[in-house]
Design an enzyme around this catalytic site. Structure first.
Site, PDB file in Angstrom:
ATOM      1  N   ASP A  71      68.915  76.227 -18.260  1.00 16.57           N
ATOM      2  CA  ASP A  71      67.728  74.897 -18.051  1.00 16.57           C
ATOM      3  C   ASP A  71      67.109  75.005 -18.433  1.00 16.57           C
ATOM      4  O   ASP A  71      66.677  76.238 -19.056  1.00 16.57           O
ATOM      5  CB  ASP A  71      68.183  75.202 -16.846  1.00 16.57           C
ATOM      6  CG  ASP A  71      66.885  73.837 -15.586  1.00 16.57           C
ATOM      7  OD1 ASP A  71      67.142  73.110 -15.993  1.00 16.57           O
ATOM      8  OD2 ASP A  71      65.961  74.497 -15.129  1.00 16.57           O
ATOM      9  N   SER A  72      65.549  73.887 -18.734  1.00 14.80           N
ATOM     10  CA  SER A  72      64.227  74.564 -19.138  1.00 14.80           C
ATOM     11  C   SER A  72      63.808  75.599 -18.376  1.00 14.80           C
ATOM     12  O   SER A  72      63.036  75.833 -19.114  1.00 14.80           O
ATOM     13  CB  SER A  72      63.710  72.995 -19.244  1.00 14.80           C
ATOM     14  OG  SER A  72      64.058  72.363 -17.634  1.00 14.80           O
ATOM     15  N   CYS A 123      70.783  71.230 -16.764  1.00 11.95           N
ATOM     16  CA  CYS A 123      69.345  70.372 -17.189  1.00 11.95           C
ATOM     17  C   CYS A 123      69.747  69.147 -16.868  1.00 11.95           C
ATOM     18  O   CYS A 123      70.677  68.703 -17.891  1.00 11.95           O
ATOM     19  CB  CYS A 123      68.756  71.231 -17.577  1.00 11.95           C
ATOM     20  SG  CYS A 123      66.921  70.452 -18.108  1.00 11.95           S
ATOM     21  N   ASN A 124      69.363  68.056 -15.984  1.00 13.66           N
ATOM     22  CA  ASN A 124      69.893  66.218 -16.268  1.00 13.66           C
ATOM     23  C   ASN A 124      69.298  65.830 -17.523  1.00 13.66           C
ATOM     24  O   ASN A 124      69.886  65.406 -18.336  1.00 13.66           O
ATOM     25  CB  ASN A 124      69.186  65.438 -15.263  1.00 13.66           C
ATOM     26  CG  ASN A 124      70.009  66.365 -14.558  1.00 13.66           C
ATOM     27  OD1 ASN A 124      71.272  65.261 -13.617  1.00 13.66           O
ATOM     28  ND2 ASN A 124      69.963  66.800 -13.126  1.00 13.66           N
ATOM     29  N   GLU A 176      57.807  73.968 -10.001  1.00 15.28           N
ATOM     30  CA  GLU A 176      57.434  75.196 -11.603  1.00 15.28           C
ATOM     31  C   GLU A 176      56.530  75.875 -10.898  1.00 15.28           C
ATOM     32  O   GLU A 176      56.556  77.932 -11.011  1.00 15.28           O
ATOM     33  CB  GLU A 176      57.591  75.418 -12.653  1.00 15.28           C
ATOM     34  CG  GLU A 176      58.665  74.978 -13.303  1.00 15.28           C
ATOM     35  CD  GLU A 176      60.222  74.974 -14.104  1.00 15.28           C
ATOM     36  OE1 GLU A 176      59.062  75.969 -14.533  1.00 15.28           O
ATOM     37  OE2 GLU A 176      61.146  75.198 -13.342  1.00 15.28           O
ATOM     38  N   CYS A 202      67.680  65.748 -10.745  1.00 17.65           N
ATOM     39  CA  CYS A 202      66.926  67.046 -11.313  1.00 17.65           C
ATOM     40  C   CYS A 202      67.374  67.903 -10.344  1.00 17.65           C
ATOM     41  O   CYS A 202      67.492  67.936  -9.722  1.00 17.65           O
ATOM     42  CB  CYS A 202      65.964  66.289 -11.382  1.00 17.65           C
ATOM     43  SG  CYS A 202      64.719  67.705 -11.819  1.00 17.65           S
ATOM     44  N   THR A 203      67.659  69.149 -11.580  1.00 16.51           N
ATOM     45  CA  THR A 203      68.158  70.044 -10.699  1.00 16.51           C
ATOM     46  C   THR A 203      67.018  71.507 -10.230  1.00 16.51           C
ATOM     47  O   THR A 203      67.186  72.032  -9.666  1.00 16.51           O
ATOM     48  CB  THR A 203      68.846  70.928 -11.960  1.00 16.51           C
ATOM     49  OG1 THR A 203      68.064  71.105 -12.918  1.00 16.51           O
ATOM     50  CG2 THR A 203      69.813  70.688 -12.292  1.00 16.51           C
ATOM     51  N   HIS A 204      65.857  71.276  -9.950  1.00 19.52           N
ATOM     52  CA  HIS A 204      64.503  71.431 -10.111  1.00 19.52           C
ATOM     53  C   HIS A 204      64.221  70.170  -8.071  1.00 19.52           C
ATOM     54  O   HIS A 204      63.985  71.190  -7.303  1.00 19.52           O
ATOM     55  CB  HIS A 204      63.095  71.338 -10.064  1.00 19.52           C
ATOM     56  CG  HIS A 204      63.028  72.214 -11.229  1.00 19.52           C
ATOM     57  ND1 HIS A 204      64.123  71.978 -12.099  1.00 19.52           N
ATOM     58  CD2 HIS A 204      61.957  73.000 -12.255  1.00 19.52           C
ATOM     59  CE1 HIS A 204      63.413  72.891 -13.239  1.00 19.52           C
ATOM     60  NE2 HIS A 204      62.188  73.539 -12.759  1.00 19.52           N
TER      61      HIS A 204
HETATM   62  N1  DGL Z   1      66.111  70.591 -14.389  1.00 17.55           N
HETATM   63  C1  DGL Z   1      65.529  69.678 -15.318  1.00 17.55           C
HETATM   64  C2  DGL Z   1      66.663  68.778 -15.115  1.00 17.55           C
HETATM   65  O1  DGL Z   1      67.075  68.791 -14.734  1.00 17.55           O
HETATM   66  C3  DGL Z   1      64.508  69.239 -16.201  1.00 17.55           C
HETATM   67  C4  DGL Z   1      63.227  69.994 -15.692  1.00 17.55           C
HETATM   68  C5  DGL Z   1      61.732  69.279 -16.717  1.00 17.55           C
HETATM   69  O2  DGL Z   1      61.159  68.696 -16.917  1.00 17.55           O
HETATM   70  O3  DGL Z   1      61.717  70.484 -17.667  1.00 17.55           O
HETATM   71  O4  DGL Z   1      66.565  67.631 -15.234  1.00 17.55           O
END
Ligand code: DGL
Length: 293
Positions: A29-30, A92-93, A177, A211-213
């Protein structure tokens, strides 16, 4: 512009080991968001070894261009391949939307046609299409994922008649974050985006957290919704889909080592990663620093 001409491929220099090789499953993931996926994958597939890589030094990806997300994601995938991973999941999407297809079609055949990189959008779409009764789905995601149009495109491959309404939430990842997602300040942005989504389509009965967050905001989101609207997080969906993939691909399954181990790597400072990751995992972890160069 042709992406392939813009981004120089540097995979020829990576020493890969061929079909006999084995190694941990890579989860990328990012930043920290992929930890919500990793947790569910480990619950479902506990016997395997895992490497988690968070590109925290360059997060967020959600506001970056296609070329940049592709370049960053490829660098991380190559690093995980160097560490022995035969199979990498882009948890990460944004990376799944902007980099997965090019990596699968353009890079993997050159790097090592026996390795695999999987994303999170397809399994989510397959699961969510069966959940809606009104055929109106809402998507909450990063600006990058929304602009890529990947969710509506993937859904329409399976369910032509489902209407997808998307809402980009550019403030949510930075709030999470920075561990500010439970604050009153976060309430303002979450309410604003959720209300905007519902105002755009009042028939939505299913909302995908693309989004995984965002599972860290799930409670807050649910508290803002009228009865009868379902919120769908991806963790369990992706975990089940990976289990199914390994069943259908015994040749890959054999190449995934099984000592129930996990190592966490971050491109940022290890102290920061270790303390923030515990917010996502509810457990103490020891991360290791990694340089991509
Ligand atoms: N967790 C990431 C996702 O699922 C994105 C987070 C980012 O913007 O870096 O899209």
């Amino acid at each position: 512009m042709d992406k392939d001409n813009v981004i120089q491929n540097k995979t020829n220099s990576v020493p890969f080991q061929g079909l006999g090789a084995s190694g941990p499953i890579g989860i990328f993931d990012s930043g920290y968001g992929g930890l919500t996926i990793l947790e569910k994958i480990r619950a479902e597939l506990s016997e395997y070894d895992y490497i988690y890589l968070g590109d925290n030094a360059r997060t967020p990806y959600g506001t970056r261009s296609f070329d940049v997300v592709y370049k960053y994601t490829l660098e991380c995938v190559e690093k995980m391949f160097e560490m022995g991973c035969q199979l990498v999941v882009l948890a990460c999407n944004t990376a799944s939307a902007k980099a997965l297809r090019t990596i699968q079609q353009h890079d993997l055949p050159k790097i090592d046609p026996n390795r695999r990189v999987l994303g999170v959008i397809r399994p989510t779409v397959e699961a969510v299409g069966a959940m809606t009764k009104s055929n109106h789905i809402g998507l909450l995601a990063t600006t990058g994922t929304v602009q890529s149009n990947s969710y509506p495109l993937e859904i329409h491959k399976i369910h032509e008649d489902i209407i997808v309404t998307s809402e980009a939430c550019p403030m949510w990842v930075p709030l999470i974050e920075n561990n500010e997602h439970l604050s009153d300040g976060a309430d303002y942005f979450v309410k604003k985006n959720v209300e905007h989504l519902l105002a755009a389509d009042s028939q939505i009965d299913t909302i995908m957290l693309g989004c995984t967050h965002y599972p860290l905001l799930e409670k807050k989101i649910k508290s803002l919704l009228p009865e009868g609207i379902r919120v769908v997080s991806q963790g369990e969906i992706v975990a089940k889909s990976l289990a199914d993939y390994l069943k259908r691909h015994p040749e890959m399954e054999k190449r995934c080592t099984k000592n129930a181990s996990i190592r966490y790597f971050s491109t940022e400072s290890v102290e920061k990663f270790s303390s923030s990751a515990s917010v996502f995992l509810n457990e103490e972890i020891q991360a290791e620093h990694i340089d991509l160069g």
